[in-house]
Design a protein around this motif. Structure first.
Motif, PDB file in Angstrom:
ATOM      1  N   GLU A   1      61.403 100.071  48.273  1.00  0.00           N
ATOM      2  CA  GLU A   1      61.150  99.138  49.080  1.00  0.00           C
ATOM      3  C   GLU A   1      61.942  97.518  48.734  1.00  0.00           C
ATOM      4  O   GLU A   1      62.616  97.118  49.816  1.00  0.00           O
ATOM      5  N   MET A   2      62.565  98.077  47.785  1.00  0.00           N
ATOM      6  CA  MET A   2      63.705  96.608  46.841  1.00  0.00           C
ATOM      7  C   MET A   2      64.937  96.609  47.882  1.00  0.00           C
ATOM      8  O   MET A   2      65.161  96.134  48.280  1.00  0.00           O
ATOM      9  N   LEU A   3      65.105  97.892  48.014  1.00  0.00           N
ATOM     10  CA  LEU A   3      66.778  98.761  48.946  1.00  0.00           C
ATOM     11  C   LEU A   3      66.560  98.016  50.741  1.00  0.00           C
ATOM     12  O   LEU A   3      67.131  97.542  51.051  1.00  0.00           O
ATOM     13  N   GLN A   4      65.084  98.265  51.025  1.00  0.00           N
ATOM     14  CA  GLN A   4      64.712  98.168  52.312  1.00  0.00           C
ATOM     15  C   GLN A   4      64.621  96.876  52.839  1.00  0.00           C
ATOM     16  O   GLN A   4      65.382  96.417  53.923  1.00  0.00           O
ATOM     17  N   LEU A   5      64.053  95.902  51.397  1.00  0.00           N
ATOM     18  CA  LEU A   5      64.432  94.472  51.569  1.00  0.00           C
ATOM     19  C   LEU A   5      65.826  93.357  51.924  1.00  0.00           C
ATOM     20  O   LEU A   5      65.721  92.392  52.099  1.00  0.00           O
ATOM     21  N   GLY A   6      65.921  94.309  50.432  1.00  0.00           N
ATOM     22  CA  GLY A   6      67.426  93.802  50.210  1.00  0.00           C
ATOM     23  C   GLY A   6      67.539  92.562  49.462  1.00  0.00           C
ATOM     24  O   GLY A   6      67.621  91.334  50.003  1.00  0.00           O
ATOM     25  N   ILE A   7      66.216  92.390  48.230  1.00  0.00           N
ATOM     26  CA  ILE A   7      66.523  91.375  47.697  1.00  0.00           C
ATOM     27  C   ILE A   7      67.497  89.683  47.021  1.00  0.00           C
ATOM     28  O   ILE A   7      68.416  90.767  46.157  1.00  0.00           O
ATOM     29  N   PRO A   8      67.117  89.360  47.611  1.00  0.00           N
ATOM     30  CA  PRO A   8      68.884  88.252  46.787  1.00  0.00           C
ATOM     31  C   PRO A   8      68.464  88.812  45.479  1.00  0.00           C
ATOM     32  O   PRO A   8      70.121  88.903  44.641  1.00  0.00           O
ATOM     33  N   GLY A   9      67.703  88.541  45.317  1.00  0.00           N
ATOM     34  CA  GLY A   9      68.412  88.094  43.465  1.00  0.00           C
ATOM     35  C   GLY A   9      67.782  89.893  42.475  1.00  0.00           C
ATOM     36  O   GLY A   9      68.511  89.309  40.969  1.00  0.00           O
TER      37      GLY A   9
END
Length: 394
Positions: free
Chosen positions: A174-182
């Motif tokens: 999910e983090m990879l798909q969303l590309g979380i800035p932090g």
């Protein structure tokens, strides 16, 4: 009928020599270790890496956390990957009670009904694991890759880390798909993992993708779930393979006897034969049948399917005894101590381990088969879609 066994008694497990419980004495010694841990032999030269953000990534049910990942940006702008591996050998000595018990068990066995651990759970899930938010001892592998994905520089050091995140594969996906800035570190690690995979392909690696599943038995319920092969799992797999290559390089560079893994080059079917088999599980099945077994030896050799000239497993010392052996040898050399095991002693241990590891594998395989058939038996009125893989007999 006599009532000695349950309806679903694990016959394969009973036939094997696998110990299913720890003795009262082992639990007592484990409690003593928890209360009065021994002096850390690496304390004086443990590298403090607590400033790094550390991701541990596993299935939700995993309790033995034995690896974590970090990314460090160096002053010159280069990026260094860190693969942190749990350090159980700081609590053990070669030949002591826990070492011999782990050697007898050889691996943690994962069954649909639960696991049979290599170490007592109070140690394996306690001070041996990389627990979130706690200062943990680790054996850390620092690696700088070149533009192609090959290892340009590496270092290995006993370390102290503080795992920041305890994540599941689904979390990371999910983090990879969303590309979380932090969380740009996780995206960078994923890019390095992809680069490594491409580099290994250029070195002749053979990638066989067969669907995998997990079978769980809870009370009277049997469930089978497909394991999704996503970027998160590929990321972790590539980093573990990288740590194994670096460990073997270190062993090769310093002529250390380690449990190296090799695999002979397979004779694959000709291209015109393969092209007639549909892409997917059927073709993967045809390739897998050609793959020779991997072999263990005290000297390095090429691992054909990984595309590596040298390789040694080091990333699961809480769950695999051969990984523990590598840790004993590498850490002693890093300290400048005499190696705990000579070539002859290591060969003798590996020979015994080969038998017990095979037995453990058969227990896992036959138990999974039993519960798969039980699952199908309970759903005998269902209709199933199937993929034809190959002829058993023409």
């Amino acid at each position: 009928e006599l009532g000695w066994w349950d309806l679903h008694e694990n016959i394969q497990l009973r036939r094997s020599q696998t110990p299913t419980h720890f003795s009262h004495k082992m639990h007592t010694v484990a409690h003593e270790l928890l209360t009065n841990p021994p002096v850390d032999p690496d304390e004086s030269h443990r590298v403090d890496l607590t400033h790094l953000k550390v991701y541990t990534i596993d299935d939700e049910s995993t309790q033995e956390i034995d690896d974590g990942l970090s990314l460090e940006t160096l002053p010159d702008g280069r990026q260094k990957l860190w693969i942190h591996i749990a350090d159980p050998t700081r609590l053990l000595s070669p030949g002591d009670e826990f070492d011999l018990e782990a050697r007898k068990r050889s691996v943690t066995i994962y069954l649909p009904t639960g696991m049979i651990p290599m170490f007592p759970p109070e140690l394996a899930t306690g001070p041996m694991s990389l627990r979130q938010g706690q200062r943990c001892c680790a054996l850390s592998f620092g690696v700088i890759l070149d533009a192609s994905g090959a290892v340009a520089e590496y270092e290995i050091a006993p370390s102290t880390i503080e795992p920041t995140y305890r994540l599941t594969y689904e979390d990371v996906e999910e983090m990879l798909q969303l590309g979380i800035p932090g969380e740009i570190e996780i995206e960078s690690i994923a890019k390095f993992a992809k680069l490594r995979n491409q580099w290994r392909k250029s070195q002749g690696s053979i990638n066989i993708n067969m669907p995998e599943s997990t079978i769980k038995v809870s009370g009277d319920q049997v469930s089978i779930n497909l394991v999704e092969d996503n970027r998160a799992r590929q990321l972790v797999a590539e980093m573990m393979i990288l740590a194994g290559e670096v460990a073997a390089k270190y062993g090769q560079d310093h002529q250390l006897p380690l449990p190296y893994r090799g695999q002979p080059q397979p004779e694959l079917p000709p291209e015109e034969e393969l092209i007639l088999i549909p892409v997917g599980p059927a073709r993967s099945c045809a390739l897998r049948r050609c793959m020779p077994r991997s072999e263990m030896a005290t000297t390095p050799s090429r691992h054909a399917s990984l595309g590596l000239n040298t390789y040694s497993q080091v990333t699961s010392p809480i769950r695999r005894y051969t990984d523990l052996l590598s840790h004993f040898q590498i850490k002693a050399h890093l300290r400048g101590d005499i190696l705990p095991l000579t070539v002859e002693q290591l060969q003798e241990i590996m020979q015994v381990l080969g038998t017990s590891i095979y037995e453990a594998t058969m227990v896992e395989r036959q138990t999974n088969r039993y519960w798969t058939l039980e699952y199908l038996n309970r759903a005998s009125d269902c209709q199933w879609e199937a993929i034809f893989l190959r002829w058993l007999r023409e």
